[in-house]
Enzyme design. Structure first.
Site, short mmCIF file in Angstrom:
data_model
loop_
_atom_site.label_atom_id
_atom_site.label_comp_id
_atom_site.label_asym_id
_atom_site.label_seq_id
_atom_site.Cartn_x
_atom_site.Cartn_y
_atom_site.Cartn_z
N VAL A 1 0.92 -1.57 -0.02
CA VAL A 1 0.34 -0.15 -0.24
C VAL A 1 1.15 1.22 -0.50
O VAL A 1 1.61 1.32 0.92
CB VAL A 1 -1.00 -0.25 1.47
N LYS A 2 0.45 2.42 -1.34
CA LYS A 2 1.17 3.37 -1.08
C LYS A 2 0.87 4.74 -0.81
O LYS A 2 -0.37 4.53 -1.20
CB LYS A 2 1.91 3.53 -2.52
N VAL A 3 1.48 5.39 0.34
CA VAL A 3 0.94 6.13 0.96
C VAL A 3 2.03 7.15 0.92
O VAL A 3 3.15 7.39 1.14
CB VAL A 3 0.77 5.73 2.68
#
Ligand code: G3P
Length: 217
Positions: A86-88
């Site tokens: 998950v890219k945040v």
């Protein structure tokens, strides 16, 4: 050093995978939009399609900017496939989301990192990867590679497990400079990876071998 390809284009991802040296894929909303992907169902399906092509980690970016929405979206993305990371973004809400998601054993990639301070907070929150953007820093007359080296040194000094994922790589030389700086991963456009193979002496040598091969028949 691991090689990720920085695209949402399935043909390019297949081509990179076929080369046999691919370790993963990174995407972002701009790269997804470039492929004409629209709507939640199409977005989620596209991530699954990417996971089915490659063996390694596939970064899928949250579109929300608020903590509560980010973690909901992050959990949904992570549930899609075990390869999803998950890219945040490296914002206050983003760091809180990294902390929450890493506590749930969900892999995270903290993106839009432009300073050692952002990388430090991401690592302390338990990010799997931090993504400093080299090219975009270079665009502002700031040395992007120097930031990679600084973060690598900091993570080594404090034994952080977070991997330095050099992003916004624009050309082949950037990849070599990332190697010299000790980046764990470089996510690159396919042309920059292919550029590593280009050498005029290889072409000349091959032409000479072809000529001499004819003499042997
Ligand atoms: O995936 C993020 C990053 O690699 C974007 O690169 O070329 O748009 O600065 P660029």
């Amino acid at each position: 050093m691991k090689f990720f390809v920085d695209t949402a284009n399935l043909d390019q991802i297949r081509e990179a995978q076929d080369l046999g040296v691919l370790d993963g894929v990174t995407t972002n909303p701009s790269l997804m939009a470039k492929e004409g992907i629209k709507g939640k169902d199409a977005i989620l399906k596209h991530y699954i399609d990417i996971c089915n092509i490659v063996d390694g980690d596939v970064s899928a970016e949250v579109l929300s900017t608020e903590y509560a929405d980010m973690i909901k979206e992050g959990e949904e993305l992570a549930a899609l496939h075990p390869q999803i990371v998950v890219k945040v973004p490296a914002t206050k809400d983003g760091i809180k989301a990294v902390k929450y998601l890493s506590g749930k054993d969900i892999k995270t990639n903290c993106t839009l990192v432009f300073s050692a301070g952002q990388a430090l907070l991401a690592a302390k929150a338990g990010a799997t990867y931090v993504s400093p953007f080299i090219g975009r820093l270079d665009d502002t007359s700031t040395d992007g590679i120097a930031l990679i080296a600084q973060i690598v040194e900091m993570f080594n000094y404090y034994d952080f497990e977070t991997q330095v994922l050099a992003a916004s790589i624009r050309h082949t030389m950037h990849i070599i400079q990332c190697v010299e700086a000790g980046a764990d991963v470089a996510t690159c456009p396919l042309h920059a990876i292919e550029g590593l193979l280009k050498h005029p002496l290889t072409d000349l040598g091959l032409a000479q071998f072809a000529k001499d091969t004819q003499k042997m028949s």
